[in-house]
Design a protein around this motif. Structure first.
Motif, mmCIF file in Angstrom:
data_model
loop_
_atom_site.group_PDB
_atom_site.id
_atom_site.type_symbol
_atom_site.label_atom_id
_atom_site.label_comp_id
_atom_site.label_asym_id
_atom_site.label_seq_id
_atom_site.Cartn_x
_atom_site.Cartn_y
_atom_site.Cartn_z
ATOM 1 N N LYS A 122 -14.051 4.924 3.428
ATOM 2 C CA LYS A 122 -13.622 4.522 4.764
ATOM 3 C C LYS A 122 -13.042 3.113 4.883
ATOM 4 C CE LYS A 122 -18.438 3.618 6.138
ATOM 5 N NZ LYS A 122 -18.478 2.161 6.212
ATOM 6 N N ASN A 123 -13.271 2.244 3.905
ATOM 7 C CA ASN A 123 -12.799 0.860 4.052
ATOM 8 C C ASN A 123 -11.451 0.575 3.395
ATOM 9 O OD1 ASN A 123 -16.218 0.220 3.818
ATOM 10 N ND2 ASN A 123 -15.006 -0.147 5.671
ATOM 11 N N ILE A 124 -10.808 1.607 2.855
ATOM 12 C CA ILE A 124 -9.489 1.382 2.238
ATOM 13 C C ILE A 124 -8.496 0.892 3.293
ATOM 14 C CG2 ILE A 124 -7.477 2.554 1.197
ATOM 15 C CD1 ILE A 124 -9.411 4.481 -0.124
ATOM 16 N N PRO A 125 -7.750 -0.186 2.989
ATOM 17 C CA PRO A 125 -6.697 -0.570 3.936
ATOM 18 C C PRO A 125 -5.580 0.467 3.914
ATOM 19 C CG PRO A 125 -6.838 -2.151 2.113
ATOM 20 C CD PRO A 125 -7.819 -1.073 1.832
ATOM 21 N N ALA A 126 -5.412 1.140 5.022
ATOM 22 C CA ALA A 126 -4.421 2.231 5.057
ATOM 23 C C ALA A 126 -3.506 2.055 6.244
ATOM 24 C CB ALA A 126 -5.126 3.586 5.142
ATOM 25 N N MET A 127 -2.332 2.618 6.150
ATOM 26 C CA MET A 127 -1.422 2.611 7.295
ATOM 27 C C MET A 127 -0.570 3.860 7.256
ATOM 28 S SD MET A 127 1.506 -0.110 6.245
ATOM 29 C CE MET A 127 1.251 -0.818 4.636
ATOM 30 N N ARG A 128 -0.221 4.314 8.476
ATOM 31 C CA ARG A 128 0.649 5.485 8.547
ATOM 32 C C ARG A 128 2.098 5.027 8.683
ATOM 33 N NH1 ARG A 128 0.584 9.553 13.649
ATOM 34 N NH2 ARG A 128 2.801 10.037 13.633
ATOM 35 N N ILE A 129 2.965 5.721 7.978
ATOM 36 C CA ILE A 129 4.399 5.414 8.021
ATOM 37 C C ILE A 129 5.106 6.623 8.628
ATOM 38 C CG2 ILE A 129 6.427 4.776 6.659
ATOM 39 C CD1 ILE A 129 4.184 2.779 6.275
ATOM 40 N N GLU A 130 5.970 6.367 9.598
ATOM 41 C CA GLU A 130 6.674 7.485 10.253
ATOM 42 C C GLU A 130 8.173 7.252 10.245
ATOM 43 O OE1 GLU A 130 8.852 9.672 12.800
ATOM 44 O OE2 GLU A 130 8.312 7.750 13.666
ATOM 45 N N SER A 131 8.892 8.201 9.720
ATOM 46 C CA SER A 131 10.348 8.207 9.842
ATOM 47 C C SER A 131 10.786 9.668 9.845
ATOM 48 C CB SER A 131 10.993 7.427 8.705
ATOM 49 O OG SER A 131 12.385 7.330 8.920
ATOM 50 N N ALA A 132 10.197 10.411 10.787
ATOM 51 C CA ALA A 132 10.442 11.856 10.907
ATOM 52 C C ALA A 132 10.229 12.527 9.545
ATOM 53 C CB ALA A 132 11.820 12.118 11.492
ATOM 54 N N CYS A 133 11.165 13.343 9.108
ATOM 55 C CA CYS A 133 10.989 14.100 7.861
ATOM 56 C C CYS A 133 11.091 13.210 6.634
ATOM 57 C CB CYS A 133 12.027 15.217 7.772
ATOM 58 S SG CYS A 133 12.151 16.153 9.280
ATOM 59 N N ALA A 134 11.481 11.941 6.845
ATOM 60 C CA ALA A 134 11.533 10.998 5.728
ATOM 61 C C ALA A 134 10.257 10.172 5.645
ATOM 62 C CB ALA A 134 12.737 10.077 5.873
ATOM 63 N N SER A 135 9.249 10.543 6.408
ATOM 64 C CA SER A 135 7.999 9.753 6.434
ATOM 65 C C SER A 135 7.392 9.633 5.038
ATOM 66 C CB SER A 135 6.988 10.398 7.385
ATOM 67 O OG SER A 135 7.518 10.471 8.688
ATOM 68 N N GLY A 136 7.438 10.725 4.269
ATOM 69 C CA GLY A 136 6.830 10.717 2.934
ATOM 70 C C GLY A 136 7.526 9.743 1.999
ATOM 71 N N GLY A 137 8.851 9.811 1.957
ATOM 72 C CA GLY A 137 9.617 8.905 1.107
ATOM 73 C C GLY A 137 9.409 7.459 1.524
ATOM 74 N N MET A 138 9.331 7.250 2.833
ATOM 75 C CA MET A 138 9.113 5.890 3.337
ATOM 76 C C MET A 138 7.713 5.397 2.969
ATOM 77 S SD MET A 138 11.957 5.079 4.851
ATOM 78 C CE MET A 138 13.349 5.832 5.714
ATOM 79 N N ALA A 139 6.751 6.302 2.928
ATOM 80 C CA ALA A 139 5.387 5.906 2.545
ATOM 81 C C ALA A 139 5.369 5.468 1.082
ATOM 82 C CB ALA A 139 4.417 7.061 2.776
ATOM 83 N N VAL A 140 6.124 6.171 0.239
ATOM 84 C CA VAL A 140 6.201 5.778 -1.176
ATOM 85 C C VAL A 140 6.860 4.412 -1.289
ATOM 86 C CG1 VAL A 140 7.192 6.348 -3.430
ATOM 87 C CG2 VAL A 140 6.272 8.172 -1.974
ATOM 88 N N ARG A 141 7.951 4.249 -0.544
ATOM 89 C CA ARG A 141 8.652 2.964 -0.578
ATOM 90 C C ARG A 141 7.721 1.830 -0.131
ATOM 91 N NH1 ARG A 141 11.402 -0.346 2.991
ATOM 92 N NH2 ARG A 141 13.203 -1.448 2.114
ATOM 93 N N THR A 142 6.942 2.070 0.917
ATOM 94 C CA THR A 142 6.040 1.033 1.420
ATOM 95 C C THR A 142 4.955 0.711 0.389
ATOM 96 O OG1 THR A 142 6.481 1.896 3.617
ATOM 97 C CG2 THR A 142 4.645 0.364 3.419
ATOM 98 N N ALA A 143 4.456 1.739 -0.299
ATOM 99 C CA ALA A 143 3.471 1.510 -1.365
ATOM 100 C C ALA A 143 4.103 0.657 -2.465
ATOM 101 C CB ALA A 143 2.977 2.847 -1.916
ATOM 102 N N CYS A 144 5.376 0.940 -2.762
ATOM 103 C CA CYS A 144 6.098 0.159 -3.766
ATOM 104 C C CYS A 144 6.183 -1.309 -3.346
ATOM 105 C CB CYS A 144 7.509 0.708 -3.975
ATOM 106 S SG CYS A 144 7.526 2.278 -4.856
ATOM 107 N N LEU A 145 6.468 -1.550 -2.061
ATOM 108 C CA LEU A 145 6.570 -2.927 -1.574
ATOM 109 C C LEU A 145 5.238 -3.664 -1.764
ATOM 110 C CD1 LEU A 145 8.556 -2.583 1.801
ATOM 111 C CD2 LEU A 145 9.426 -2.778 -0.529
ATOM 112 N N GLU A 146 4.135 -2.967 -1.506
ATOM 113 C CA GLU A 146 2.792 -3.556 -1.685
ATOM 114 C C GLU A 146 2.616 -4.065 -3.108
ATOM 115 O OE1 GLU A 146 -0.173 -3.919 0.000
ATOM 116 O OE2 GLU A 146 0.538 -3.246 1.974
ATOM 117 N N VAL A 147 3.006 -3.204 -4.074
ATOM 118 C CA VAL A 147 2.778 -3.548 -5.478
ATOM 119 C C VAL A 147 3.812 -4.571 -5.957
ATOM 120 C CG1 VAL A 147 2.704 -2.629 -7.835
ATOM 121 C CG2 VAL A 147 1.696 -1.322 -5.949
ATOM 122 N N ALA A 148 5.065 -4.356 -5.588
ATOM 123 C CA ALA A 148 6.129 -5.260 -6.031
ATOM 124 C C ALA A 148 5.882 -6.679 -5.556
ATOM 125 C CB ALA A 148 7.478 -4.754 -5.534
#
Lengths: 384, 132, 348
Positions: free
Chosen positions: A72-98
């Motif tokens: 329950k304590n994982i820092p999480a966030m929802r990403i929404e860009s309609a049907c591109a939400s999934g790809g945007m979530a991957v991109r956002t995860a990439c930004l976190e690591v990069a």
């Protein structure tokens, strides 16, 4: 900027998952991904989800999903860009690591679409269009893509058979994918006999309504090299938007967001489209795959239809597209789609794709878009 | 309750009010906060003539909620004579017979109602310009 | 001078034939066709109602009037089928034509006479100088109960007139009203379909009030039937207006141009105003026209207009009524008609 790698993927069997809830399928995909990555570590989580609110009456997935996972304590966030939400979530995860904010970022995409009626789901999906100037007037997504198909046929002479060739090819590929929602072959005759939804698009030109989830684990290339499994390197990321209303575009056959996101990703990877061995693209409708081929620069504008029927994009073609079966056969749980595209690219690059395995590939591209291509996100994946 | 959202758009939906950029004369329908062509935020309101032609179209056979009693209905992007393109229903015709380039003209029509007790929503639709 | 500066009409494209209705109810079509002089009627599309017909007719009137809609100071919509029980049709019309916000508006109801009521008020308002222009509309999408005699005639259409004091196409010469309390036709609150008194709607109702109004205005102006080039009566069917015309001494040449009901049906509040519009479509300058409405309940308004030179200049600026009536018709079967008119029970 730190270099990025994918060390784990998690995909579940998609379909009408009556007995499972949104939180369950999301957690299943996450734990499959952790198992594949060989780690328990999650520094941060991005969740691609188009409309938990309309599909399930549930927002606040950043709390719901880690909670159900027992973390329950994982820092999480929802990403929404309609049907591109999934790809945007991957991109956002990439930004976190990069950026160095996180070392282990997991992106999970989830959509549980069968909790409401077909009519209600059509309404929920239509919220990806301009509510006041498109949806208000009674247009649907099949309707928007049908208008693109009609214009493509008018201008370039694209044919019914060429549209069908996309469907036939994707269903063939999907028949080799055990996770696909509709893992069976379809004939051109079956497409022609399926009911008209919005002329010229028939039911079998359209991607289905699907429950599904997928997850990928992103870390740095250095971390990845410490693991036994061959890492997949993310060398390019591109992202762009376009007008939400189709009618606002000067040329409705030009998918600007797809073009721009592709060019940005290729530039970052230091590549041209000729260096790409295969692609997973957003074939929400048969015409979409044809237009994306053109927007990627694989073929010239107007030649996507012919290229498809000529076999360019088949498993044994020069530029295989959607070896997974695409949205058409694999299913289209909107928020999960972009993540699942990455899962397929990784599977192919690892050489784990079984009967649908592509030969001699080193570089793959994934392209995921929202609405009538009002947003698009592209990733380029490589094995070193 | 969709009343405020419906009401707010009335000038555009009823009267085809568009925004013309005072700097580059580009016309936006509906209006934008700044001109997509030149970035200016200086607009004047103009009324579109309501005449145009079909740029592309389809027939909606599976309708969203609220439109089921109208299927099959024509839907298209109408390119107005002044330039802007408008997504709208094409009514009063056999949608099978519509062709790209057909001349269209504005008509004021019911779009949908908010259930049997809610507000009735009106706006532009287009009909073949046959002189009636 | 007071009179009309612009007029416009709207008729839905859909039609149903008397035979098609008679077939469903086991009725004898020739009885209606011969007996009531009705052949077919207009049917509103599912996306049409009194408000849309009014707006589209008013926009045609504006094309002929060539005035700034913001100068219209009053808008009256007469109808027995206003889309809302409470909430004005007039605001929808005023907003759509661009007359808001400095405009007075009211929805009127007097069975089939509501349209000419609006004309009466609008004419007198501009005459008084209170507003430069006033718009009056008669519009209906009336319903007869399934199987009832009214189902063969209840039709849809609208006519709009912009009244002013200069640049007229027809000048108002005089008006007269004739009204009593006569319950020949009514619809109670919350009821979908009207009821009527059968043959009681004839002699003591339609004929008494129409002839009463005609006699009164002829007496008041010291005129006689052959002073007029044209006459238009309210037309609940194709038979009553012909009977009353003959009884009053008018000829076919005078009433035929405005007699629309045999192929249009009864458009209620739109009925005599549409007949008047069809007459304006063909009238030459300097011709006298007598218009007599009838509304159940009951009353008649009579008007005498004289056309001006300008009528020839403006009539082609908007579609003519006969074009709307006779061209581009789409015939439908009873099933489609029942669906369009929401006579089929469907879940909400």
């Amino acid at each position: 900027m730190r270099k990025l790698a994918i060390i784990g993927i998690g995909l579940i069997k998609w379909g009408e998952l009556w007995e499972k809830s949104m939180r369950q399928i999301a957690a299943e995909a996450v734990f499959k991904c952790l198992e594949d990555a060989g780690t328990d570590r999650i520094d941060t989580m991005t969740i691609g989800n188009m409309s938990g609110g309309l599909f399930n009456g549930q927002e606040h997935l950043s709390s719901l999903i880690p909670d159900h996972m027992g973390r329950k304590n994982i820092p999480a966030m929802r990403i929404e860009s309609a049907c591109a939400s999934g790809g945007m979530a991957v991109r956002t995860a990439c930004l976190e690591v990069a950026s160095g904010f996180s070392d282990y970022a997991i992106a999970v995409g989830v959509e549980k679409m069968t909790d409401i009626s077909g009519n209600e789901a059509t309404y929920a999906l239509a919220t990806a269009a301009d509510q006041d100037y498109e949806a208000f007037h009674g247009v649907t997504f099949p309707g928007l893509y049908a208008m693109m198909a009609k214009a493509h046929m008018d201008r370039y002479g694209t044919t019914r058979e060429q549209l069908s060739s996309v469907v036939i090819k994707n269903h063939y590929n999907g028949s080799l994918n055990p996770n696909a929602q509709f893992p069976f072959k379809i004939t051109g005759d079956q497409v022609l006999k399926s009911p008209m939804v919005s002329d010229p698009l028939r039911l079998l030109d359209c991607s289905p309504i699907t429950d599904g989830a997928a997850a990928v684990m992103i870390t740095t290339l250095e971390e990845a090299k410490k693991l036994k499994k061959q890492p997949v390197f993310i060398s390019g990321i591109g992202h762009a938007s376009d007008s939400i209303a189709l009618s606002s575009r000067k040329d409705i056959l030009k998918l600007e967001a797809v073009e721009l996101s592709t060019n940005t990703a290729l530039k970052m990877a230091g590549k041209s489209i000729k260096d790409i061995d295969f692609a997973e693209v957003h074939d929400c409708f048969s015409i979409a795959e044809i237009m994306i081929l053109e927007a990627l620069g694989v073929v010239a504008p107007g030649e996507g239809g012919k290229a498809s029927s000529d076999g360019l994009t088949g498993l044994d073609g020069d530029f295989p597209v959607n070896p997974s079966g695409g949205l058409k056969s694999k299913g289209h749980p909107v928020g999960a789609t972009g993540v699942a595209q990455i899962c397929e690219a990784v599977t192919q690059l690892r050489g784990d794709a079984g009967e649908r395995q592509l030969e001699n590939i080193r570089t793959g591209l994934t392209q995921n878009m929202g609405g009538s291509a009002g947003s698009s996100v592209v990733h380029i994946l490589e094995v070193i | 309750m969709q009343v405020p959202r419906y009401w707010r758009e009335i000038p555009k939906r009823y009267r085809l009010e568009a925004a013309q950029c005072k700097k580059c004369h580009n016309i936006s329908f509906p209006e934008k906060f700044s001109c997509p062509e030149c970035g200016s935020q200086d607009f004047k309101t103009i009324k579109l003539s309501g005449k145009g032609k079909i740029s592309t179209h389809t027939i909606i056979r599976i309708a969203p909620e609220g439109f089921n009693d109208q299927v099959p209905y024509g839907m298209g992007i109408i390119e107005m004579d002044e330039g802007p393109r408008i997504m709208a229903q094409i009514t009063d015709c056999d949608p099978e017979k519509l062709k790209t380039g057909d001349r269209m003209i504005y008509q004021f029509r019911r779009i949908r109602e908010d259930g049997s007790t809610g507000v009735i929503m009106y706006a532009y639709k287009f009909v073949p310009d046959v002189g009636i | 001078m007071t009179g009309i500066v612009g007029y416009g009409t709207k008729i839905p494209r859909y039609r149903i034939k008397v035979e098609e209705i008679a077939k469903v109810w086991g009725a004898d079509a020739p009885t209606y066709k011969r007996g009531l002089n009705l052949n077919e009627k207009s049917v509103p599309a599912p996306d049409e109602d009194c408000a849309t017909l009014s707006v589209n007719a008013a926009l045609n009137a504006l094309k002929r009037a060539e005035i700034d809609p913001a100068d219209i100071g009053a808008v009256y919509v007469g109808s027995e089928s206003h889309p809302y029980a409470v909430k004005p049709t007039g605001t929808i019309v005023s907003e759509a034509i661009g007359a808001c916000p400095y405009v007075h508006t009211a929805d009127l109801e007097f069975a089939c006479k509501a349209g000419t009521e609006g004309m009466f008020i609008a004419l007198n308002l501009v005459k008084s100088g209170a507003v430069p222009y006033a718009l009056a509309i008669g519009a209906d999408t009336s319903q007869g109960a399934p199987g009832d005699a009214l189902e063969y005639s209840a039709a849809a259409g609208a006519a709009a007139f912009i009244m002013g004091t200069d640049n007229l196409i027809a000048e108002l010469k005089d008006t007269h009203c004739f009204m009593t309390d006569t319950p020949d036709f009514w619809r109670r609150e919350y009821k979908h379909y009207p009821e009527h008194g059968g043959r009681f709607t004839g002699a003591p109702a339609y004929f008494k009030h129409v002839t009463g109004a005609v006699d009164a205005i002829l007496g008041k102006t010291n005129m006689k039937p052959d002073d007029f080039k044209y006459v238009i009566f309210h037309q609940p069917n194709g038979k009553f207006p012909v009977l009353v015309a003959k009884k009053l001494g008018f000829t076919e040449q005078q009433y035929l141009p405005g007699l629309l009901s045999p192929t249009l049906g009864n458009t209620y509040s739109g009925s005599s105003p549409m007949g008047f519009a069809a007459t304006l479509d063909i009238a030459m300058p300097g011709e006298l026209i007598l218009l007599i409405s009838y509304g159940s309940g009951a009353g008649s308004d009579a008007f005498i207009f004289e056309t001006t030179k300008r009528i020839e200049e403006v009539r082609d600026r908007a579609p003519k009524l006969k074009t709307q009536l006779d061209e581009h018709k789409i015939y439908i079967e009873y099933g489609t008609y029942a669906k369009f008119r929401k006579k089929i029970l469907v879940p909400n």
